[in-house]
Design an enzyme around this catalytic site. Structure first.
Site, PDB file in Angstrom:
ATOM      1  N   ASN A   1      43.338  32.048  25.121  1.00  0.00           N
ATOM      2  CA  ASN A   1      42.099  30.901  24.772  1.00  0.00           C
ATOM      3  C   ASN A   1      40.885  31.612  24.753  1.00  0.00           C
ATOM      4  O   ASN A   1      40.529  32.395  25.026  1.00  0.00           O
ATOM      5  CB  ASN A   1      42.072  30.193  25.906  1.00  0.00           C
ATOM      6  CG  ASN A   1      43.662  29.309  26.370  1.00  0.00           C
ATOM      7  OD1 ASN A   1      44.300  29.074  25.564  1.00  0.00           O
ATOM      8  ND2 ASN A   1      43.672  29.383  27.755  1.00  0.00           N
TER       9      ASN A   1
ATOM     10  N   HIS B   1      41.883  37.699  27.428  1.00  0.00           N
ATOM     11  CA  HIS B   1      43.296  37.819  28.041  1.00  0.00           C
ATOM     12  C   HIS B   1      44.407  37.178  27.094  1.00  0.00           C
ATOM     13  O   HIS B   1      44.079  36.023  26.769  1.00  0.00           O
ATOM     14  CB  HIS B   1      43.226  37.175  29.561  1.00  0.00           C
ATOM     15  CG  HIS B   1      42.654  35.911  29.926  1.00  0.00           C
ATOM     16  ND1 HIS B   1      41.391  35.590  29.635  1.00  0.00           N
ATOM     17  CD2 HIS B   1      43.198  34.811  29.841  1.00  0.00           C
ATOM     18  CE1 HIS B   1      41.331  34.390  29.886  1.00  0.00           C
ATOM     19  NE2 HIS B   1      42.399  33.792  29.914  1.00  0.00           N
TER      20      HIS B   1
HETATM   21  P1  AMP Z   1      42.152  30.756  30.911  1.00  0.00           P
HETATM   22  O1  AMP Z   1      42.099  29.257  31.063  1.00  0.00           O
HETATM   23  O2  AMP Z   1      42.953  31.149  29.535  1.00  0.00           O
HETATM   24  O3  AMP Z   1      41.004  31.484  30.942  1.00  0.00           O
HETATM   25  O4  AMP Z   1      43.243  31.414  32.042  1.00  0.00           O
HETATM   26  C1  AMP Z   1      42.541  32.203  33.057  1.00  0.00           C
HETATM   27  C2  AMP Z   1      43.709  32.314  34.078  1.00  0.00           C
HETATM   28  O5  AMP Z   1      43.515  33.389  34.947  1.00  0.00           O
HETATM   29  C3  AMP Z   1      44.392  31.297  34.825  1.00  0.00           C
HETATM   30  O6  AMP Z   1      45.746  31.128  34.245  1.00  0.00           O
HETATM   31  C4  AMP Z   1      44.157  31.567  36.369  1.00  0.00           C
HETATM   32  O7  AMP Z   1      45.417  31.271  37.198  1.00  0.00           O
HETATM   33  C5  AMP Z   1      44.393  33.092  36.206  1.00  0.00           C
HETATM   34  N1  AMP Z   1      43.483  33.991  37.189  1.00  0.00           N
HETATM   35  C6  AMP Z   1      42.301  33.662  37.735  1.00  0.00           C
HETATM   36  N2  AMP Z   1      41.830  34.537  38.719  1.00  0.00           N
HETATM   37  C7  AMP Z   1      43.069  35.097  38.798  1.00  0.00           C
HETATM   38  C8  AMP Z   1      43.370  36.453  39.630  1.00  0.00           C
HETATM   39  N3  AMP Z   1      42.514  36.821  40.733  1.00  0.00           N
HETATM   40  N4  AMP Z   1      44.563  37.207  39.558  1.00  0.00           N
HETATM   41  C9  AMP Z   1      45.311  36.770  38.749  1.00  0.00           C
HETATM   42  N5  AMP Z   1      45.220  35.695  37.737  1.00  0.00           N
HETATM   43  C10 AMP Z   1      43.964  34.775  37.867  1.00  0.00           C
END
Ligand code: AMP
Length: 143
Positions: free
Chosen positions: A89, A102
Site C-alpha cells: 500500500n 512494506h
Molecule cells: P499498511 O496499512 O499497509 O500500512 O499496514 C501496516 C501494517 O503494520 C498493519 O497490518 C499493522 O498490523 C502492522 N503493524 C503495525 N505496527 C506493527 C508492529 N509493531 N509490529 C508488527 N506489525 C505492525
C-alpha cells in the site's frame, strides 16, 4: 532521501521495540504482522527509510525483489497455504497506515475472512492508447 516522520518500523529497525523476526539481511527485515489477516501474515521492509515504493533506491528495490519470492515460499511452507496475496500500500487513499515501505505476504485459506473488494471497470481503445502512451513516455524519462 525524502524527509518523513519516524514510524513504528524505524523503532523496530533500531531495536527499541521488539518484533517476531523471520528474516534479516543487510538491506531487508521481515517480521510477523502484529494484526494478522491470517496465520503467518508477514511484513517485508527495506532498511532504507522511505515512505513509498516509488521513493526506493534501485539497490534497496533489488534487495527486496531478491528475497520476496524466497519469503513467500517460506511462509507457504510454514503455514501449509497454497495461496497468498502480496499487498503493498502507498498513501492513505491506498490504506497505507505505516509510512515506511512494506510488503504484506498474506497466506490465504479457504473460508478465511479476508476479503478484497475488486470492482473492475472497462477500458476503451482511446483511453487505453492515451494512458499507455503517457506511461511509456514517463518510463522512458526514468534514469
Ligand atoms: P499498511 O496499512 O499497509 O500500512 O499496514 C501496516 C501494517 O503494520 C498493519 O497490518 C499493522 O498490523 C502492522 N503493524 C503495525 N505496527 C506493527 C508492529 N509493531 N509490529 C508488527 N506489525 C505492525
Amino acid at each position: 532521501m525524502p524527509e518523513r516522520e519516524p514510524t513504528i518500523f524505524d523503532r523496530i529497525l533500531d531495536g527499541t521495540i521488539p518484533c517476531y523476526r523471520v528474516y534479516e539481511d543487510d538491506h531487508v527485515l521481515a517480521f510477523l504482522d502484529i494484526g494478522p489477516l491470517s496465520l503467518g501474515h508477514t511484513l517485508v521492509i527495506p532498511k532504507e527509510r522511505v515512505a513509498q515504493l516509488h521513493e526506493l533506491s534501485d539497490d534497496a528495490a533489488a534487495a527486496l525483489g531478491r528475497v520476496l519470492p524466497r519469503l513467500c515460499r517460506a511462509v507457504m511452507h510454514a503455514t501449509g497455504a497454497t495461496a497468498y496475496n502480496v499487498l503493498q500500500n502507498n498513501g492513505s487513499a491506498a490504506h497505507q497506515a505505516v509510512r515506511h515501505v512494506h510488503f504484506h505476504i498474506i497466506p490465504r485459506f479457504e473460508g478465511s475472512g479476508f476479503q478484497i473488494s475488486w470492482e473492475p471497470g472497462s477500458l476503451d481503445e482511446a483511453t487505453a492508447h492515451e494512458i499507455a502512451g503517457k506511461i511509456r513516455r514517463a518510463v522512458s524519462h526514468e534514469p
